[in-house]
Scaffold this active site. Structure first.
Site, short mmCIF file in Angstrom:
data_model
loop_
_atom_site.label_atom_id
_atom_site.label_comp_id
_atom_site.label_asym_id
_atom_site.label_seq_id
_atom_site.Cartn_x
_atom_site.Cartn_y
_atom_site.Cartn_z
CE1 TYR A 244 33.55 72.43 29.60
CE2 TYR A 244 35.19 73.94 28.74
CZ TYR A 244 34.26 73.61 29.69
OH TYR A 244 34.04 74.46 30.75
CG ASP B 84 38.31 86.05 32.95
OD1 ASP B 84 38.53 84.85 33.22
OD2 ASP B 84 39.10 86.75 32.30
CE1 TYR C 209 43.29 71.36 29.79
CE2 TYR C 209 41.96 72.89 31.05
CZ TYR C 209 42.59 72.54 29.88
OH TYR C 209 42.54 73.39 28.80
CG HIS C 210 40.87 73.33 35.92
ND1 HIS C 210 40.35 72.11 36.28
CD2 HIS C 210 40.07 73.80 34.95
CE1 HIS C 210 39.26 71.86 35.57
NE2 HIS C 210 39.07 72.88 34.76
CE LYS D 30 40.98 87.87 35.33
NZ LYS D 30 41.30 87.40 33.97
CG HIS E 251 40.66 81.68 33.10
ND1 HIS E 251 39.36 81.79 32.68
CD2 HIS E 251 40.94 80.37 33.10
CE1 HIS E 251 38.88 80.59 32.45
NE2 HIS E 251 39.82 79.70 32.69
C1 SCD Z 1 35.70 50.88 28.87
N1 SCD Z 1 35.00 50.00 29.59
C2 SCD Z 1 35.63 48.83 29.52
C3 SCD Z 1 36.75 49.01 28.68
N2 SCD Z 1 36.76 50.29 28.29
N3 SCD Z 1 35.36 47.64 30.09
C4 SCD Z 1 36.21 46.62 29.82
N4 SCD Z 1 37.28 46.74 29.01
C5 SCD Z 1 37.59 47.89 28.42
N5 SCD Z 1 38.64 47.97 27.63
C6 SCD Z 1 33.75 50.25 30.33
C7 SCD Z 1 33.95 51.19 31.50
O1 SCD Z 1 34.33 50.50 32.66
C8 SCD Z 1 32.58 51.83 31.62
O2 SCD Z 1 31.69 51.00 32.32
C9 SCD Z 1 32.13 51.92 30.20
O3 SCD Z 1 32.87 50.96 29.45
C10 SCD Z 1 32.36 53.31 29.60
O4 SCD Z 1 33.75 53.55 29.53
P1 SCD Z 1 34.54 54.66 30.35
O5 SCD Z 1 35.97 54.33 30.24
O6 SCD Z 1 34.00 54.83 31.72
O7 SCD Z 1 34.28 55.93 29.44
P2 SCD Z 1 33.33 57.16 29.65
O8 SCD Z 1 31.93 56.75 29.91
O9 SCD Z 1 33.57 58.05 28.51
O10 SCD Z 1 33.88 57.84 30.99
C11 SCD Z 1 35.18 58.36 31.03
C12 SCD Z 1 35.47 58.96 32.38
C13 SCD Z 1 34.38 59.99 32.72
C14 SCD Z 1 35.40 57.86 33.46
C15 SCD Z 1 36.84 59.58 32.39
O11 SCD Z 1 34.52 60.52 34.03
C16 SCD Z 1 34.36 61.12 31.73
O12 SCD Z 1 33.81 61.01 30.65
N6 SCD Z 1 34.91 62.28 32.05
C17 SCD Z 1 34.86 63.44 31.20
C18 SCD Z 1 35.08 64.68 31.97
C19 SCD Z 1 35.03 65.88 31.07
O13 SCD Z 1 34.64 65.85 29.93
N7 SCD Z 1 35.46 67.02 31.57
C20 SCD Z 1 35.52 68.27 30.84
C21 SCD Z 1 36.27 69.28 31.61
P3 SCD Z 1 31.26 51.32 33.82
O14 SCD Z 1 30.78 52.75 33.80
O15 SCD Z 1 30.22 50.36 34.14
O16 SCD Z 1 32.50 51.19 34.64
C22 SCD Z 1 36.41 70.54 30.84
C23 SCD Z 1 37.05 71.65 31.58
O17 SCD Z 1 37.12 71.70 32.80
C24 SCD Z 1 37.63 72.69 30.70
C25 SCD Z 1 38.39 73.79 31.36
C26 SCD Z 1 37.57 74.80 32.11
O18 SCD Z 1 36.40 74.99 31.84
O19 SCD Z 1 38.15 75.44 33.01
#
Ligand code: SCD
Length: 681
Positions: free
Chosen positions: A47, A561, A201-202, A557, A563
């Protein structure tokens, strides 16, 4: 820690229904895929985002060059709340906790030189989800990447904003329409984009223990499924684009169990609603190591905590992971600490063999029993939520906030009493001061640049086209017709700004204002017999007897912000110690603080700030207080404050800065001492 048995045996797992499934098989306890990390390790997704689009773009490129595998955008608070960078309410917060995005031009600069058809992008955006998703779509379109090729995730989880995170803009009902419009549009136009990241998470950051975190996440997911089903969208066709997001803290075994239990409960829920495909039933998740577990004392210890938490996330079978930087309890991560955080994951992936085996804890007497215990506890919470009339009713009645607040206050009490050991904070405390540098944001020049860019954008665009597009957006809100994201894409393409798109909707839907509340008994229940807490209470009692009134404090606050875990726990502790306490509404301005002071006098003000905007906001408040005759009112500050700013804050007029981890008795006694001094003068 948790209530674990001294050891587990075959008897603990003799009747567990989920034991026979394999990785990749429903109910997916053992992982969403058969091959798991052998085929594709989890995505290293850090992030990132601060200051300008250019600076964040450089950080993204560094991240990818040094082993990052996906991007994750952090936006600043002004963007989250739908303010352009030139809005007066946003000035102290622009660029501080994330990148400032006002228009599609900023979004294009954010991804300049990054091929969006190759890298998946997560965007943490909820309140201003329409203009942010639209700027992303138009930026990609204008750089030649077709929508169908865009991969990534938009958080778009508005319910938890009302429960804990507080970056909402509109009231719950229109907010839910917005999030459902986003899901509908993305399912049709961006088939490879995850349209929600339903977040636990939050809740954990706000104080929820793992089972409560999971229960609230699933309760929200169920509410979204209800909304989406009402639009007639087929579960089997879109459910695989609902993604999840969990926090992973230091309860090592329970966190692994939580992630395993989450997949089981989700698979059951989706199946119960009639989905038949494995793709729909398979929960995919992102995890982030716990920010709350990081300590400002001996910050290098946080590297070790984060490594342990990352291992729990991986043993739990996460698809994507953010590892916190060790200095995040002090300020924004530096390049160095961000690199170490990323390397934590690279070392796990490349040096340990951890990717070789799917679900290595499968079959462990303890882990299988803990997984089932987690499932049972979560089901209990979900029943409680249903008894409240569902999650939306539970939000409105304050039930959710109260449960999280109680859990946060109990954890704080256990830390202060030493029952919950934290090395360097309440055990094995070191006097040695370890220096660590912090990242500084030049907010003044950033605001200047953003103003200039907004001016240029407004000069060059076709105002008539912008007005027309914004009018269509307003009409859609008013008439409950059309898809709001489709209309926002048109407005953004015509060069409307993020603030203008938000204002077009505010014409029909007022800005939501939540009440802040705390429960005085939440903190002290478990400290009743602690000598140091009793002593603090007695001192307050003596003050009250001597002065024939209780000491009083207004907790505020400031800025954007939201939080408020710390502010609410401190309010609860001070109230229990014997103070008369009021908590100001979130996002208070100095003017509103003055109004509260005029209405009811206070002996002191306690400010809580975690956004990095402390210098500007404290100065603004102090100037207003001096002007209105409150120059002698003692001011205290709590939050994430870099050491080098503390002297400057004292020069402005702050009596004392309470950093993360300060025990409540110390806060009570130091505020009381200053208030008592004023009372005798
Ligand atoms: C993966 N794939 C596989 C496989 N592994 N297929 C077969 N066998 C395996 N072993 C396939 C998946 O199905 C997918 O295809 C593709 O490979 C990509 O893999 P993925 O697992 O989907 O990975 P990714 O693309 O990285 O996605 C992961 C999530 C996605 C699904 C979890 O939603 C994501 O990246 N989320 C991140 C959220 C984030 O960063 N949030 C930050 C929050 P297909 O797509 O075709 O199925 C920060 C925050 O809030 C902080 C706090 C605040 O601010 O308050």
């Amino acid at each position: 820690m948790q209530n674990h048995k001294p050891y587990y045996t075959r008897d603990d797992i003799s009747d567990l229904p989920h034991l026979s499934s394999l990785p990749g098989e429903a109910p997916f306890v053992r992982g969403p895929f058969e091959s798991m990390y052998r085929q594709k390790p989890w995505t290293i997704r850090q992030y990132t985002g601060f200051a300008s689009a250019e600076e964040s773009n450089a950080a993204f490129k560094r991240c990818l060059a040094e082993g990052g595998q996906g991007l994750s955008v952090a936006f600043d608070l002004a963007t989250h709340l739908g303010f352009d960078s030139d809005h007066p309410a946003a000035q102290a917060d622009v660029g501080r906790t994330g990148v400032a995005i006002d228009s599609v031009e900023d979004m294009k600069r954010l991804f300049a030189g990054i091929d969006l058809s190759q890298v998946s992008v997560s965007m943490t955006m909820n309140g201003a989800v329409l203009p942010i998703m639209a700027t992303f779509i138009v930026a990609a379109e204008e750089s030649g990447v077709p929508r169908q090729q865009l991969r990534g995730t938009i958080q778009n989880d508005i319910l938890k904003e009302f429960m804990v995170r507080n970056t909402y803009i509109f009231e719950p009902e229109p907010s839910i329409r917005i999030s459902t419009d986003v899901v509908e549009y993305l399912s049709q136009e961006l088939p490879n984009f995850n349209s929600m990241s339903i977040s636990g998470y939050h809740f954990q950051e706000a104080g929820a223990e793992p089972a409560l975190e999971l229960a609230l996440t699933l309760a929200n997911a169920r509410a979204y499924l209800d909304q989406i089903a009402d639009r007639g969208i087929d579960l089997d066709a879109f459910c695989h684009r609902l993604s999840f997001f969990f926090g992973v803290g230091m309860n090592f075994f329970d966190e692994i169990a939580k992630l395993r239990a989450a997949r089981l409960l989700w698979s059951e829920e989706v199946e119960r609603r009639g989905a038949t495909s494995d793709r729909a039933k398979r929960m995919k998740m992102h995890c982030q190591t716990s920010g709350w577990s990081l300590t400002a004392q001996e910050p290098q210890n946080n590297l070790i905590r984060t490594t342990i938490e990352a291992m729990a996330a991986v043993f739990g079978g996460t698809q994507s992971l953010h590892t916190n930087a060790y200095d995040e309890a002090l300020s924004l991560p530096t390049d160095h600490s961000a690199r170490l955080a990323r390397n934590t994951q690279l070392i796990l992936q490349h040096e340990t063999g951890i990717c070789d085996v799917a679900d290595p804890w499968g079959g462990s007497y303890m882990m299988e029993a803990l997984t089932q215990a987690m499932v049972n506890k979560v089901r209990g919470y979900v029943d409680d939520i249903d008894a409240q009339g569902g999650v939306i009713a539970a939000i409105e009645s304050g039930w959710v906030r109260d449960r999280i607040h109680e859990s946060a206050a109990q954890t704080q009490a256990a830390t202060d009493s030493g029952r919950r050991p934290i090395i360097g904070v309440n055990r094995f405390v070191s006097d040695e001061e370890l220096q660590s540098s912090t990242r500084q944001i030049d907010a003044e020049s950033l605001i200047g640049e953003q103003r200039h860019r907004l001016q240029q954008l407004r000069e060059r665009r076709d105002d008539e086209a912008v007005d027309h597009a914004l009018a269509a957006l307003s009409a859609s809100a008013r008439q409950q017709q059309g898809n709001l994201l489709a209309l926002t894409v048109d407005a953004i393409r015509a060069r409307a700004t993020l603030g203008e798109c938000t204002r077009a909707l505010l014409l029909s839907w007022p800005r939501y204002r939540a009440l802040s509340r705390f429960s005085p008994n939440a903190y002290a229940e478990s400290r009743r017999h602690d000598a140091s807490w009793r002593r603090a209470q007695r001192r307050v009692e003596t003050f009250s007897l001597n002065n024939l009134r209780n000491p009083s404090i207004l907790i505020v606050k400031l800025g954007l912000d939201g939080h408020d875990r710390g502010a609410r726990v401190v309010a609860a502790a001070l109230a229990n110690a014997g103070f008369r306490v009021e908590l100001s509404p979130l996002f208070s301005t100095p003017q509103q603080v003055l109004q509260q002071l005029h209405k009811t006098g206070f002996d002191a003000i306690g400010i809580s700030l975690l956004s990095g905007a402390h210098l500007a906001l404290v100065q603004e408040l102090k100037t207003a207080l001096d002007r209105e005759g409150y120059a002698d009112l003692p001011l205290f500050l709590g939050g994430v404050i870099p050491k080098e700013d503390q002297t400057r804050l004292e020069a402005i007029g702050i009596q004392h800065v309470f950093g993360p981890g300060t025990p409540m008795e110390r806060i009570v006694e130091s505020i009381l001492a200053r208030v008592a001094l004023n009372a005798t003068e």
